[in-house]
Design an enzyme around this catalytic site. Structure first.
Site, PDB file in Angstrom:
ATOM      1  N   LYS A   1       0.858  -1.313  -0.075  1.00  0.00           N
ATOM      2  CA  LYS A   1       0.000  -0.080  -0.156  1.00  0.00           C
ATOM      3  C   LYS A   1       0.837   1.502   0.071  1.00  0.00           C
ATOM      4  O   LYS A   1       0.212   2.232  -0.578  1.00  0.00           O
ATOM      5  CB  LYS A   1      -1.035   0.040   1.131  1.00  0.00           C
ATOM      6  CG  LYS A   1      -0.242  -0.260   2.522  1.00  0.00           C
ATOM      7  CD  LYS A   1       0.202   0.966   3.213  1.00  0.00           C
ATOM      8  CE  LYS A   1       0.808   0.654   4.691  1.00  0.00           C
ATOM      9  NZ  LYS A   1       1.479   1.848   5.194  1.00  0.00           N
TER      10      LYS A   1
ATOM     11  N   THR B   1      -3.205   5.292   4.417  1.00  0.00           N
ATOM     12  CA  THR B   1      -1.925   5.988   4.110  1.00  0.00           C
ATOM     13  C   THR B   1      -1.920   6.926   2.884  1.00  0.00           C
ATOM     14  O   THR B   1      -1.176   7.860   2.738  1.00  0.00           O
ATOM     15  CB  THR B   1      -1.054   4.674   3.844  1.00  0.00           C
ATOM     16  OG1 THR B   1      -0.993   3.799   5.176  1.00  0.00           O
ATOM     17  CG2 THR B   1       0.657   5.042   3.673  1.00  0.00           C
TER      18      THR B   1
END
Length: 345
Positions: free
Chosen positions: A200, A257
Site C-alpha cells: 500500500k 496511508t
C-alpha cells in the site's frame, strides 16, 4: 505491584511508530524500549520525552538488546525493513522458542544482492520469514492496519490487525494492546497482512503525487481502487489470499496511508508532485518512506510474474528514471482497463 506492571512487553526501535506502540503498551504493561543509539537512549532517560510525548514511569529504556530478550517474552520489533535482518542477527542469539515476536515493519527484506541483479521471489522475504531465518522463535505475528504514528501519539482512536498462524500470538497482542481507544483484530492471514502493509505504501506515493499536483478526489479514488487491484494481483502471485487485502490491514491501511498528510509515503509523493527531486526529498525527510524501496522490489517482482501493474510501473519510472509525471498520468488514463473487478473470480 500495580495493574500496569502485571504484564511485560518489549519494543525494538525508537522511531515514531515504535514510540507510539510503546505508549499503547504502557497502558496495560511494563515496557522495555530498545534503541541502538546509546546517546539518544540516555537523553530520553533524562528528559522522559520522545516525539513530543512524556514516557510513563513504567517505560524503561535500554541500549542493550539482550536485556529486552531476557526480561520480555513478547517483543515488538519495529525497525525499517532495510535494517530488519541486521537487527534480528543481533537479537536472535538471545531468543528462544519461548519468545513471541510481533513485528510492525511494513516492507520487504532483500539481502546481499547488487542492484544490477534481477530480483526473483526467492530473494525477497517478509519480516516474519526473516525472524524464522535468524532466530529460534516459532510464534510470530505481524501488526498491520491504519496506524499513523502521529495520531496514536495524540491519543486518537484507531484499530489494528495482528496476523499470525498461532492463536496464542493474536491473543497475546490483544491483551497487551487493547484499550478504549485502540481496538485489535486477529487473523490467520499473515502473508496477506504483511504484503498488504508493504504494497500500500507505493500507492500512497502515487496519491501524494496527485495531491501535489492539486488534483481532486475523483482521480485519487481511481488511483486507490486500481492500486488495490494491483496489490491483490501481486499478492495472489506470491501465494496470498485476497481476503487480507479487503480488510483492515488491506483497504483500511491503504485508504489511511493514501489520504493523509501525516503519512510519510503520501508526503514523499506530494513533494514529488510539487516538483522536488526524489533524492532531495529522501535526504530531507526525518524518517524513511518505505514505499520508495518497495517500488523497486515490486518492479522486479511484476516483471518476474509477468503481471500488468501499470500504476506501480509508472511510479517506478517517475521516481527512479525521471519520467515526466504528466506523461505518466496520461499513460494511465489511456491504459486499456477492460474489467473493473476480476480478482474475486
Amino acid at each position: 505491584m500495580t495493574k500496569n506492571h502485571r504484564k511485560i512487553a518489549g519494543v525494538i526501535g525508537t522511531g515514531s511508530f515504535g514510540t507510539a506502540l510503546t505508549m499503547l503498551l504502557s497502558k496495560n504493561a511494563e515496557v522495555w524500549l530498545y534503541g541502538r543509539n546509546a546517546e539518544l537512549i540516555d537523553q530520553v532517560k533524562r528528559t522522559r520525552e520522545h516525539f513530543g510525548v512524556i514516557l510513563p514511569e513504567n517505560v524503561h529504556l535500554t541500549s542493550h538488546v539482550e536485556e529486552v530478550a531476557r526480561r520480555c517474552r513478547v517483543i515488538f520489533p519495529v525497525v525499517p525493513s532495510a535494517n530488519f535482518r541486521q537487527m534480528m542477527r543481533q537479537l536472535g542469539p538471545y531468543l528462544s522458542p519461548k519468545h513471541i515476536l510481533i513485528h510492525g515493519t511494513k516492507g520487504f527484506d532483500v539481502t546481499g544482492l547488487p542492484d544490477e541483479v534481477p530480483l526473483k521471489p526467492e530473494h525477497v522475504h517478509t519480516m516474519s520469514q526473516v525472524i524464522r531465518q535468524e532466530s529460534a522463535v516459532v510464534r510470530i505475528g505481524c501488526l498491520s492496519g491504519p496506524n499513523l504514528a502521529s495520531e496514536i501519539l495524540e491519543g486518537q482512536p484507531t484499530a489494528t490487525v495482528i496476523a499470525s498462524r498461532f492463536l496464542e500470538v493474536t491473543e497475546a497482542g490483544k491483551r497487551l494492546l487493547s484499550s478504549k481507544f485502540f481496538q485489535v483484530f486477529g487473523t490467520f492471514e499473515i502473508l496477506g497482512a504483511e504484503l498488504a502493509g508493504a504494497l500500500k505504501n507505493t500507492i500512497a506515493i502515487g496519491a501524494g503525487i496527485l495531491a501535489g499536483l492539486g488534483l481532486g478526489k475523483n482521480i485519487q479514488a481511481l488511483l486507490i481502487t486500481r492500486g488495490l487491484n494491483e496489490m491483490i494481483y501481486l499478492g495472489k502471485a506470491i501465494g496470498a489470499s485476497p481476503k487480507a487485502f479487503l480488510g483492515t490491514a488491506g483497504i483500511g491501511d491503504l485508504v489511511c496511508t493514501a489520504t493523509s498528510e501525516k503519512s510519510r509515503n503520501f508526503t514523499f509523493g506530494k513533494r514529488l508532485g510539487q516538483g522536488e527531486l526524489p533524492m532531495h526529498i529522501m535526504d530531507t525527510m526525518p524518517e524513511l518512506a518505505e514505499g520508495v524501496r518497495t517500488l523497486k522490489i515490486v518492479w522486479h517482482l511484476s516483471k518476474y510474474y509477468q503481471l500488468n501493474m501499470p500504476i506501480n510501473q509508472m511510479l517506478y519510472r517517475v521516481v527512479f528514471e525521471g519520467y515526466p509525471i504528466d506523461k505518466a498520468i496520461e499513460f494511465l488514463m489511456r491504459y486499456p482497463y477492460y474489467v473493473d473487478v476480476d480478482f474475486l473470480d
